[in-house]
Design a protein around this motif. Structure first.
Motif, PDB file in Angstrom:
ATOM      1  N   MET A 188       0.828  -1.197   0.000  1.00 53.91           N
ATOM      2  CA  MET A 188       0.000   0.000   0.000  1.00 53.91           C
ATOM      3  C   MET A 188       0.870   1.257   0.000  1.00 53.91           C
ATOM      4  O   MET A 188       0.509   2.272  -0.609  1.00 53.91           O
ATOM      5  N   LEU A 189       2.023   1.151   0.656  1.00 55.77           N
ATOM      6  CA  LEU A 189       2.935   2.294   0.714  1.00 55.77           C
ATOM      7  C   LEU A 189       3.480   2.611  -0.680  1.00 55.77           C
ATOM      8  O   LEU A 189       3.570   3.777  -1.083  1.00 55.77           O
ATOM      9  N   PHE A 219       0.810   4.340  -2.565  1.00 57.45           N
ATOM     10  CA  PHE A 219       0.719   5.740  -2.134  1.00 57.45           C
ATOM     11  C   PHE A 219       1.803   6.575  -2.813  1.00 57.45           C
ATOM     12  O   PHE A 219       1.545   7.670  -3.319  1.00 57.45           O
ATOM     13  N   ILE A 274       1.167   7.184  -6.495  1.00 58.77           N
ATOM     14  CA  ILE A 274       0.084   8.145  -6.706  1.00 58.77           C
ATOM     15  C   ILE A 274       0.536   9.551  -6.327  1.00 58.77           C
ATOM     16  O   ILE A 274       0.174  10.536  -6.982  1.00 58.77           O
ATOM     17  N   ALA A 275       1.381   9.630  -5.299  1.00 59.00           N
ATOM     18  CA  ALA A 275       1.931  10.944  -4.931  1.00 59.00           C
ATOM     19  C   ALA A 275       2.745  11.502  -6.077  1.00 59.00           C
ATOM     20  O   ALA A 275       2.708  12.701  -6.360  1.00 59.00           O
ATOM     21  N   ILE A 276       3.488  10.629  -6.756  1.00 61.19           N
ATOM     22  CA  ILE A 276       4.350  11.090  -7.847  1.00 61.19           C
ATOM     23  C   ILE A 276       3.537  11.417  -9.091  1.00 61.19           C
ATOM     24  O   ILE A 276       3.673  12.494  -9.680  1.00 61.19           O
ATOM     25  N   LEU A 277       2.665  10.490  -9.493  1.00 58.09           N
ATOM     26  CA  LEU A 277       2.002  10.624 -10.789  1.00 58.09           C
ATOM     27  C   LEU A 277       0.615  11.232 -10.705  1.00 58.09           C
ATOM     28  O   LEU A 277       0.020  11.546 -11.733  1.00 58.09           O
ATOM     29  N   GLY A 278       0.081  11.357  -9.512  1.00 61.09           N
ATOM     30  CA  GLY A 278      -1.276  11.861  -9.397  1.00 61.09           C
ATOM     31  C   GLY A 278      -2.279  10.747  -9.638  1.00 61.09           C
ATOM     32  O   GLY A 278      -1.921   9.588  -9.852  1.00 61.09           O
ATOM     33  N   ILE A 316      -8.209   8.272  -3.378  1.00 57.73           N
ATOM     34  CA  ILE A 316      -7.042   8.572  -4.208  1.00 57.73           C
ATOM     35  C   ILE A 316      -6.978   7.625  -5.403  1.00 57.73           C
ATOM     36  O   ILE A 316      -5.932   7.438  -6.010  1.00 57.73           O
ATOM     37  N   LEU A 357      12.093  10.053  -4.946  1.00 55.55           N
ATOM     38  CA  LEU A 357      10.663  10.284  -5.168  1.00 55.55           C
ATOM     39  C   LEU A 357      10.375  11.641  -5.826  1.00 55.55           C
ATOM     40  O   LEU A 357       9.680  11.716  -6.838  1.00 55.55           O
ATOM     41  N   VAL A 402       8.796  12.858 -10.093  1.00 54.82           N
ATOM     42  CA  VAL A 402       7.566  13.564 -10.428  1.00 54.82           C
ATOM     43  C   VAL A 402       7.716  14.176 -11.817  1.00 54.82           C
ATOM     44  O   VAL A 402       8.683  14.872 -12.080  1.00 54.82           O
ATOM     45  N   PRO A 403       6.769  13.877 -12.723  1.00 60.28           N
ATOM     46  CA  PRO A 403       6.875  14.445 -14.064  1.00 60.28           C
ATOM     47  C   PRO A 403       6.794  15.961 -13.994  1.00 60.28           C
ATOM     48  O   PRO A 403       5.954  16.519 -13.284  1.00 60.28           O
ATOM     49  N   GLY A 451       0.870  -1.957   5.653  1.00 60.28           N
ATOM     50  CA  GLY A 451       0.186  -1.456   4.465  1.00 60.28           C
ATOM     51  C   GLY A 451      -1.299  -1.279   4.703  1.00 60.28           C
ATOM     52  O   GLY A 451      -1.880  -0.237   4.412  1.00 60.28           O
ATOM     53  N   LEU A 486      -2.621   1.561   6.892  1.00 62.91           N
ATOM     54  CA  LEU A 486      -2.729   2.880   6.283  1.00 62.91           C
ATOM     55  C   LEU A 486      -4.178   3.156   5.882  1.00 62.91           C
ATOM     56  O   LEU A 486      -4.664   4.280   5.966  1.00 62.91           O
ATOM     57  N   LEU A 496      -0.134  10.307   5.827  1.00 66.21           N
ATOM     58  CA  LEU A 496       0.355   9.992   4.494  1.00 66.21           C
ATOM     59  C   LEU A 496      -0.717  10.284   3.450  1.00 66.21           C
ATOM     60  O   LEU A 496      -0.441  10.870   2.404  1.00 66.21           O
ATOM     61  N   VAL A 555      -0.386  12.851   0.461  1.00 69.71           N
ATOM     62  CA  VAL A 555      -0.434  12.433  -0.941  1.00 69.71           C
ATOM     63  C   VAL A 555      -1.411  13.317  -1.691  1.00 69.71           C
ATOM     64  O   VAL A 555      -1.126  13.793  -2.790  1.00 69.71           O
ATOM     65  N   LYS A 573       0.013  16.812  -2.010  1.00 64.51           N
ATOM     66  CA  LYS A 573       1.355  16.848  -2.613  1.00 64.51           C
ATOM     67  C   LYS A 573       2.407  17.423  -1.665  1.00 64.51           C
ATOM     68  O   LYS A 573       3.266  18.195  -2.072  1.00 64.51           O
ATOM     69  N   PHE A 593       5.322  16.701  -0.441  1.00 64.75           N
ATOM     70  CA  PHE A 593       6.323  15.673  -0.703  1.00 64.75           C
ATOM     71  C   PHE A 593       7.237  15.333   0.471  1.00 64.75           C
ATOM     72  O   PHE A 593       7.487  14.168   0.747  1.00 64.75           O
TER      73      PHE A 593
END
Lengths: 696, 315
Positions: free
Chosen positions: A148-149, A152, A155-159, A243, B26, B30-31, B253, B256, B271, B275, B278, B280
């Motif tokens: 799950m981490l 997460f 999704i944080a990176i790519l949305g 999310i 990380l 990010v794009p 996991g 969460l 978290l 998320v 954003k 980070f």
């Protein structure tokens, strides 16, 4: 060098495992025979139909809001079978449309996982060596992270969105595929036909694709089915948390998110999406299991009986000296013949008083207990296998055997003859599914056949004890030998920990383990095989049993150790006076140690005799054949004689004499009806043959 | 024993390093610009983006930034939250008790139920009890834990009113209420993982019971309950522990998600909001600490294998 190249494709087609179309159809047929699998497939078909034809099947537009108060968060009704959500949207329609997200994310993420994981696994497995070791370490590290981490983080990176959901979940599973394909590649790589293919000059990549991938296909399908189910759970969790996809997009997890928020108002809302998720995941798991069973079932059902028959076939070889030349008798000039004891009883009316121990050594400690009566008497014992379905299979039939106090009786037979089953039924240690069908087992005149655990526990250790074949397996590897040796002392003699320890050290010392007090703290793996067997003997003797069953107790040891352990058993018999049932396939052991011997063949005792008498004049043709097959009876051997044929398997015993099929003296009369055990021999021609069977 | 611990520790260090590396990367994955993404579509003010890039260290060479980040992390400094302006380490540590309580209690439930059912099934192998346990564990595998949590709340909080609406009470405030509040979340969390442990225990116990040492001890008159609970269980410990270590990773996991169901102020809810917003540095910090905990648990499991199995100790 210009060697004629063999036709490549043929070469490895011949060597590769057959991949026929008929196999696939067999698998399909086997799956369809499982009722649960059919239900699972049917459910998945429904889900797929929902996803594909949602527009037609859904009664309402899943996005159509209706905020009138009596349309929001309604329970089931004629208009809305599963009620409405917080925006007045039809729940059934949203569930039907939700199948699209579930399947898209489920299949998509598993596909992503395969595309990432399988190449990694193939590469690691095929390269092997250092790159494999380092790579596997990475795989392990990545796999240990909470899934799950990872999701997460992605999704944080790519949305949010469908691609990032697929990637997020795919990354969780990819190492799973990597590990599986690595393992299969490794094992395929080491197989012969890959080498053959390489020799015949086929490129490595070709080998990879044509050899390993087909073998990978089955497990891959199974894994994919199960992981698709898991992916659907994770997707629903992410949608539940908000999310996953946009909240307007209908998804099962999203519905549960609403259900959680509005639980106090409309509790029903949690059930439809939850149950749909559970059924779908369950269905994917069942399909995986069904495919697994169908693929494995082929091997299971066929290999098992083959293995057994192979063992039975090898059984002849273990008595026949080709593989086991009774070495202690050949190599070691041990005193083979026991002193002739003339006035011993013939089996039948027991009078153990007159039985003398074979060795004329003066007893050291306790005098042998030779009070009248036999310690053990087995009468008409039948043991059978009772499968869950199908008829019972006899394993041991009509066994009659007595053991006098202090007597050493050999039980001689090939493996598969039922001698271990006989021993286990005496100990009450028959494996599940096997039981005593009829007959009596009299210990000190009391019938112990079929007694409960409680009764048996009191007898075991104090009256009967056992030493088994493989000493290393016979001791718990994670407990010290001291702990295991103290167990019977504390259980039976009620000694305190301290007393038990002292006594354990004495016992260990007595069985010939040096530095006994310190070695109590050692673990079995710190002992040699012979020493471990001495420990096992000490455990058996700890509570002073009157009868010790030694089931192939020396067979797994090397020759010198074998002789030493056997000597120890004989010494201990003289000292403690217990009787011994010595189960063996080794004529040399019988000759050296036993007073009397019972010969077993295909579940029956065929002959009981005093040892010297058996060697001089066997009365059953099987005994005679055994003796003839053993080189120790001849000074010089030109050719190793064998008994032609195989031991019939339990379940396929012939009517009449079990040995008739291999017997040189068989007549029609031998096959007519079951042969009775008369006058210590089970042969219809015993009297006529008495002269012919004398061994040289 | 010291040698055992030392070797395992040496293996855990590169593991931690690799995980930290992934966490560090990380923001670079990010794009586009992480700073622009963090600020959202609306605030496309170039100055603001540049300021945030500087704060995140994105304006400096990656290698240099990596050294700084690792150096700070080793000193316990995991950066500053973009939203709250607080230090991430403090924020995560504040949330730790709730998460640890939840995972710990979940593990307890998973092990008690898992080992109990596993021993029951293993001692009754191929009998109806065994089939029942197998069916239970396959069904539990298909039930999403968070849904089970919802149903437990529905039944015990909303319908029956047996449990308080607010599940989390810090142990320092009221230990009894803390334990009470943990019951439902731990059940929801642990039952799923118990299926995994039950399966491993069943196999291990069944094979230990049909082993030859069990025969030896039985033949010496040692009572069956002692053979099961002392000898078979210790022999079964290693697969059971391995399953439990895996279960801890799964529990972290799942917790969460479960924190959200029971409104636990733990790392999971932190978290989740980070998320979404954003934030980070918080995502990085929380992920790093959860990973460190999982690695620690695996380390403990590895060391206990050596304690249980004398052969696994380095000689």
């Amino acid at each position: 060098m210009n060697k004629p190249t063999p036709p490549k494709t043929e070469a490895f087609r011949a060597l590769a495992p057959p991949k026929e179309r008929s196999e696939a159809s067999r698998v399909v047929r086997r799956i369809t025979r499982q009722p649960f699998a059919i239900i699972a497939f049917a459910w998945l078909a429904v889900i797929v139909l929902w996803a594909v034809f949602a527009d037609v099947l859904a009664p309402y537009d899943p996005l159509q809001n209706n905020f009138t108060p009596d349309e929001v968060l309604q329970g089931p009704s004629a208009e809305h079978w599963l009620g409405t959500d917080e925006n007045g949207r039809d729940v059934l329609s949203r569930i039907i449309f939700g199948a699209r997200v579930a399947l898209a994310v489920g299949f998509g993420s598993v596909l992503v996982a395969m595309l990432i994981g399988v190449p990694i696994g193939l590469l690691l497995g095929f390269r092997g060596g250092w790159s494999d070791r380092i790579g596997t370490r990475f795989v392990d590290i990545f796999d240990a992270l909470p899934g799950m981490l990872v999701a997460f983080a992605v999704i944080a990176i790519l949305g949010r969105g469908l691609p990032s959901l697929m990637l997020a979940i795919g990354l969780i599973f990819c190492m799973n595929f990597a590990r599986m394909s690595r393992a299969i590649t490794l094992s395929e790589r080491s197989k012969l036909y890959i080498d053959a293919a390489r020799v015949s000059g086929i490129r490595e990549s070709a080998i990879l694709f044509r050899q390993i991938l087909p073998n990978l296909a089955g497990p891959l399908v199974i894994q994919a089915a199960i992981l698709t189910g898991s992916a659907i759970i994770i997707e629903s969790a992410l949608s539940f948390l908000g999310i996953g996809l946009e909240s307007a997009v209908p998804s099962w997890g999203g519905l549960l998110g609403v259900a959680a928020a509005k639980q106090a108002i409309q509790p029903f809302l949690a059930f439809p999406p939850g149950l749909v998720i559970i059924f779908t995941v369950l269905a994917f798991n069942m399909v995986g299991d069904a495919v697994n069973d169908a693929l494995a079932g082929d091997q299971h059902k066929r290999i098992k009986p083959v293995r057994r028959s192979r063992r039975a076939g090898a059984a002849v070889a273990s008595v026949v000296p080709a593989t086991d030349p009774s070495p202690d008798a050949v190599v070691n000039p041990l005193p083979i013949w026991p002193e002739p004891v003339t006035d011993r009883d013939v089996e039948g009316e027991p009078d153990a008083d007159r039985r003398e121990p074979v060795r004329a050594l003066p007893p050291l400690g306790v005098a042998p207990d030779r009070s009248s009566g036999d310690i053990l008497e087995v009468r008409g014992l039948d043991v059978e296998l009772r499968p869950a379905s199908g008829p019972h299979v006899p394993l041991v039939r009509d066994v009659n055997l007595t053991i006098g106090r202090g007597e050493i009786v050999g039980l001689l037979g090939e493996s598969g003859s039922g001698k271990s089953m006989l021993a286990r039924s005496i100990l009450g240690l028959l494996p599940p599914g096997i039981g005593v069908a009829s007959g009596r087992i009299l210990l000190n005149g009391e019938d112990i056949a079929g007694r409960g655990e409680k009764d048996l526990r009191a007898i075991r250790g104090t009256e009967i004890a056992a030493v088994f074949q493989d000493p290393m397996a016979a001791l718990s590897p994670v407990h010290t030998v001291g702990k295991q040796l103290m167990e019977p002392l504390r259980v039976h003699l009620g000694l305190s920990k301290k007393q038990a320890r002292v006594r354990a050290a004495e016992l260990l010392d007595r069985v010939g383990v040096r530095d006994a007090a310190n070695r109590l703290n050692d673990y079995p793996f710190q002992f040699s095989g012979g020493m471990a067997q001495r420990v096992a003997i000490a455990i058996a003797l700890a509570a002073g049993p009157k009868l010790v069953i030694a089931d192939e107790a020396t067979s797994a040891l090397d020759v010198t150790t074998q002789a030493q352990v056997l000597d120890l058993l004989l010494d201990l018999r003289d000292e403690f006076g217990m009787a011994i049932l010595l189960i063996t396939h080794d004529l040399g052991v019988v000759a050296e140690a036993c007073d009397r011997v019972a010969v077993m063949y295909a579940g029956e005792i065929v002959e009981v005799a005093e040892v010297d008498r058996m060697f001089d004049g066997p009365r059953h043709p099987y005994t005679a054949a055994l003796l003839a097959a053993n080189p120790t009876t001849e000074a010089q051997v030109d050719r190793l004689p064998t008994i032609p044929g195989r031991v019939p398997l339990a379940g396929s015993w012939p009517t009449g004499c079990h040995f008739a099929g291999r017997c040189a003296f068989a007549t029609d009369a031998c096959s007519e009806g079951s042969v009775a055990f008369v006058d210590d021999v089970r042969c219809v021609r015993a009297d006529e043959l008495s002269k012919e069977l004398v061994v040289r | 024993m010291i040698k055992l611990i030392a070797t395992r520790l040496l293996l855990a260090i590169p593991q931690m390093f690799i995980v930290a590396m992934l966490v560090f990367l990380l923001v670079y994955l990010v794009p586009g610009s992480a700073a622009a993404v963090a600020l959202g579509d609306a605030a496309a003010d170039a100055d603001e983006v540049a300021r945030l890039e500087q704060q995140l260290g994105l304006d400096r060479p990656m290698l240099e930034q990596m050294m700084t980040w690792f150096g700070n992390a080793l000193h316990g400094d995991l950066g500053t939250s973009l939203i709250y302006g607080r230090d991430v380490t403090g924020m995560v540590l504040d949330r730790l008790p709730a998460t640890l309580s939840l995972v710990g209690a979940g593990l307890l439930v998973a092990m008690v139920i898992g080992v109990g059912l596993g021993v029951l099934a293993g001692t009754h192998a191929r009998r109806p009890v065994d089939r029942g346990v197998t069916a239970f564990s396959s069904i539990m595998q298909a039930v999403p834990e968070f849904w089970l949590g919802l149903i437990l709340i529905l039944v015990f909080v909303i319908q029956l009113g047996w449990a308080p609406v607010v599940a989390w009470v810090p142990p320092a405030v009221d230990p009894a209420k803390w334990a009470q509040g943990l019951i439902l979340p731990a059940l929801a969390l642990g039952v799923g993982a118990s299926a995994l442990i039950a399966r491993q225990t069943r196999t291990a116990v069944a094979s230990a019971l049909s082993s030859k040492y069990a025969d030896t001890l039985t033949a010496a008159g040692v009572p069956r309950h002692r053979i099961i609970w002392v000898y078979s269980l210790k022999n079964s410990m290693i697969p059971v522990l391995a399953a439990s270590a895996l279960a801890v990773s799964i529990l972290f996991g799942t917790s969460l998600v479960m924190e959200r169901v029971f409104a636990f102020p733990g790392i999971g809810t932190l978290l989740l909001s980070s998320v979404i917003s954003k934030d980070f540095p918080v995502v990085q910090g929380a992920a790093l600490i959860v990973c460190a905990l999982v690695i620690l648990v695996n380390l403990v499991a590895d060391i206990s294998y050596g304690i249980i199995n004398p052969k696994a100790r380095p000689q």
